[in-house]
Design a protein around this motif. Sequence first.
Motif, PDB file in Angstrom:
ATOM      1  N   PRO A 234       0.823  -1.217   0.000  1.00 38.34           N
ATOM      2  CA  PRO A 234       0.000   0.000   0.000  1.00 38.34           C
ATOM      3  C   PRO A 234       0.852   1.261   0.000  1.00 38.34           C
ATOM      4  O   PRO A 234       1.887   1.325   0.648  1.00 38.34           O
ATOM      5  CB  PRO A 234      -0.819  -0.128   1.300  1.00 38.34           C
ATOM      6  N   GLY A 235       0.427   2.249  -0.750  1.00 36.54           N
ATOM      7  CA  GLY A 235       1.168   3.496  -0.844  1.00 36.54           C
ATOM      8  C   GLY A 235       0.555   4.398  -1.888  1.00 36.54           C
ATOM      9  O   GLY A 235      -0.665   4.423  -2.069  1.00 36.54           O
ATOM     10  N   LEU A 236       1.399   5.115  -2.636  1.00 34.61           N
ATOM     11  CA  LEU A 236       0.964   6.055  -3.663  1.00 34.61           C
ATOM     12  C   LEU A 236       1.434   5.588  -5.029  1.00 34.61           C
ATOM     13  O   LEU A 236       2.561   5.110  -5.175  1.00 34.61           O
ATOM     14  CB  LEU A 236       1.536   7.452  -3.382  1.00 34.61           C
ATOM     15  N   GLY A 237       0.578   5.727  -6.033  1.00 32.04           N
ATOM     16  CA  GLY A 237       0.929   5.300  -7.376  1.00 32.04           C
ATOM     17  C   GLY A 237       0.933   3.794  -7.481  1.00 32.04           C
ATOM     18  O   GLY A 237       1.988   3.171  -7.555  1.00 32.04           O
ATOM     19  N   VAL A 238      -0.242   3.181  -7.529  1.00 36.81           N
ATOM     20  CA  VAL A 238      -0.375   1.733  -7.364  1.00 36.81           C
ATOM     21  C   VAL A 238      -0.997   1.093  -8.601  1.00 36.81           C
ATOM     22  O   VAL A 238      -1.837   1.699  -9.263  1.00 36.81           O
ATOM     23  CB  VAL A 238      -1.248   1.408  -6.128  1.00 36.81           C
ATOM     24  N   ASP A 239      -0.566  -0.107  -8.897  1.00 40.59           N
ATOM     25  CA  ASP A 239      -1.260  -0.948  -9.872  1.00 40.59           C
ATOM     26  C   ASP A 239      -1.179  -2.379  -9.371  1.00 40.59           C
ATOM     27  O   ASP A 239      -0.092  -2.900  -9.118  1.00 40.59           O
ATOM     28  CB  ASP A 239      -0.638  -0.848 -11.268  1.00 40.59           C
ATOM     29  N   SER A 240      -2.337  -2.997  -9.203  1.00 45.46           N
ATOM     30  CA  SER A 240      -2.373  -4.354  -8.644  1.00 45.46           C
ATOM     31  C   SER A 240      -2.840  -5.362  -9.671  1.00 45.46           C
ATOM     32  O   SER A 240      -3.543  -6.306  -9.366  1.00 45.46           O
ATOM     33  CB  SER A 240      -3.305  -4.397  -7.418  1.00 45.46           C
ATOM     34  N   THR A 241      -2.467  -5.131 -10.937  1.00 42.06           N
ATOM     35  CA  THR A 241      -2.818  -6.089 -11.975  1.00 42.06           C
ATOM     36  C   THR A 241      -2.242  -7.459 -11.656  1.00 42.06           C
ATOM     37  O   THR A 241      -1.171  -7.578 -11.049  1.00 42.06           O
ATOM     38  CB  THR A 241      -2.318  -5.626 -13.348  1.00 42.06           C
ATOM     39  N   ASP A 258      -4.595   5.779  -7.697  1.00 39.72           N
ATOM     40  CA  ASP A 258      -3.680   6.836  -7.274  1.00 39.72           C
ATOM     41  C   ASP A 258      -3.056   6.535  -5.926  1.00 39.72           C
ATOM     42  O   ASP A 258      -1.876   6.801  -5.698  1.00 39.72           O
ATOM     43  CB  ASP A 258      -4.414   8.180  -7.172  1.00 39.72           C
ATOM     44  N   ALA A 259      -3.871   6.057  -4.995  1.00 37.52           N
ATOM     45  CA  ALA A 259      -3.425   5.819  -3.620  1.00 37.52           C
ATOM     46  C   ALA A 259      -4.215   4.661  -3.041  1.00 37.52           C
ATOM     47  O   ALA A 259      -5.360   4.411  -3.437  1.00 37.52           O
ATOM     48  CB  ALA A 259      -3.613   7.070  -2.765  1.00 37.52           C
ATOM     49  N   ALA A 260      -3.595   3.965  -2.097  1.00 36.23           N
ATOM     50  CA  ALA A 260      -4.224   2.796  -1.483  1.00 36.23           C
ATOM     51  C   ALA A 260      -4.531   3.068  -0.016  1.00 36.23           C
ATOM     52  O   ALA A 260      -3.927   3.935   0.621  1.00 36.23           O
ATOM     53  CB  ALA A 260      -3.307   1.581  -1.602  1.00 36.23           C
ATOM     54  N   LEU A 261      -5.464   2.308   0.511  1.00 40.05           N
ATOM     55  CA  LEU A 261      -5.719   2.298   1.949  1.00 40.05           C
ATOM     56  C   LEU A 261      -4.832   1.237   2.586  1.00 40.05           C
ATOM     57  O   LEU A 261      -4.690   0.133   2.053  1.00 40.05           O
ATOM     58  CB  LEU A 261      -7.185   1.985   2.235  1.00 40.05           C
ATOM     59  N   LEU A 262      -4.231   1.569   3.711  1.00 34.51           N
ATOM     60  CA  LEU A 262      -3.413   0.596   4.423  1.00 34.51           C
ATOM     61  C   LEU A 262      -4.260  -0.559   4.907  1.00 34.51           C
ATOM     62  O   LEU A 262      -3.883  -1.726   4.787  1.00 34.51           O
ATOM     63  CB  LEU A 262      -2.716   1.269   5.609  1.00 34.51           C
ATOM     64  N   ASP A 263      -5.427  -0.248   5.455  1.00 36.67           N
ATOM     65  CA  ASP A 263      -6.361  -1.254   5.952  1.00 36.67           C
ATOM     66  C   ASP A 263      -7.718  -0.932   5.352  1.00 36.67           C
ATOM     67  O   ASP A 263      -8.295   0.114   5.610  1.00 36.67           O
ATOM     68  CB  ASP A 263      -6.427  -1.214   7.480  1.00 36.67           C
ATOM     69  N   ASP A 264      -8.227  -1.829   4.513  1.00 37.55           N
ATOM     70  CA  ASP A 264      -9.490  -1.553   3.827  1.00 37.55           C
ATOM     71  C   ASP A 264     -10.711  -1.994   4.627  1.00 37.55           C
ATOM     72  O   ASP A 264     -11.818  -2.055   4.112  1.00 37.55           O
ATOM     73  CB  ASP A 264      -9.516  -2.236   2.462  1.00 37.55           C
ATOM     74  N   GLY A 265     -10.490  -2.316   5.906  1.00 40.28           N
ATOM     75  CA  GLY A 265     -11.585  -2.771   6.748  1.00 40.28           C
ATOM     76  C   GLY A 265     -11.508  -4.237   7.100  1.00 40.28           C
ATOM     77  O   GLY A 265     -12.247  -4.721   7.955  1.00 40.28           O
ATOM     78  N   SER A 266     -10.578  -4.942   6.462  1.00 41.90           N
ATOM     79  CA  SER A 266     -10.437  -6.378   6.726  1.00 41.90           C
ATOM     80  C   SER A 266      -9.582  -6.642   7.959  1.00 41.90           C
ATOM     81  O   SER A 266      -9.512  -7.773   8.435  1.00 41.90           O
ATOM     82  CB  SER A 266      -9.803  -7.063   5.510  1.00 41.90           C
TER      83      SER A 266
END
Length: 310
Positions: A234-241, A258-266
């Motif tokens: 997780p961070g800035l400038g992400v692609d999770s293909t 553009d940016a990710a969440l460190l913890d998406d609720g899981s």
Amino acid sequence: GGACTAFNIEGGGGVEAVSICLTLSGQAVPIDFWQQKKSSSSSSSASSSVWLLAANINPSDGGNFGYASAAWELQSDDNEGEGVGVGSTTTAFSADYLDRAAWNTVPEFLAIARHQSGHCEAVKIFQLNKTAGLSLSDLFRQNLNGTLGDHLDWYMELYNETFDGTLPGRTIVSLNGSFAEYVPDNLPALDKDPIFALSGDLVFNWWHSNGTAGTRIAIDNGTLPCEACTFRAPGLGVDSTTNDTTPVTEGSRVHWHDAALLDDGSGSSECEVPFCLPQGTDRGSRLLPGQQLGQYAIWIGLDKIVPFSC
């Protein structure tokens, strides 16, 4: 009123303690105050002691600052060596923005600030390590076809003779973690922030999933994915293909953000890609929008720095 954290800098008379923030927490700083152009005089002390706004990432402005965005590797050239590369100075704190001149200037320090339309909430300052001497454009230019992996020490020893304008990625760029920081305990959604919730070194171009996914800017807190691991960084400038053959430098239309969440609720930051929520609405077509924590401004400091206003 906003607390201020003291840190040490090298002044003309030696090391002196300086407050990291000069204004009240949440006070907007006009762009023309910080974004001072270097004067024509190379001996000007002011030209080497200001913070220059290099970029701003708004995860919900409709732009694409994912891993494969051309903005990360934007270079200066004879025709456009100065001026704006992305966005406009009038919207630098409300939309994606990149200053071409600052992006191609060699920094010694780098600051990342989280803000709400120019109202600063938190900031981390990093001193660059042996990668000092390279501009941000240099540091983000990447070649995944090499076999150097993360052996930066060996690579940089050969820098003067072999540098071809690209780095292999998975690069630790800071010296001993953050140099100074202002991260309030009551920062909203702090536990979800990939920059301010973690302690560790600043890393660039952290690819994983065998080079088919990655993050441009992240914090190494000891849990970043290995080269073959499919859980995210997780961070800035992400692609999770998850395409097994397309390098992350080419990007995907469906999993960038553009940016990710460190913890998406899981309850865990190690969710399997691509099942990870991004921040905001700037994302590929197969990702759902997520909570936006703020915007992220990237500043550079030259050989001398002044207190950062936050």
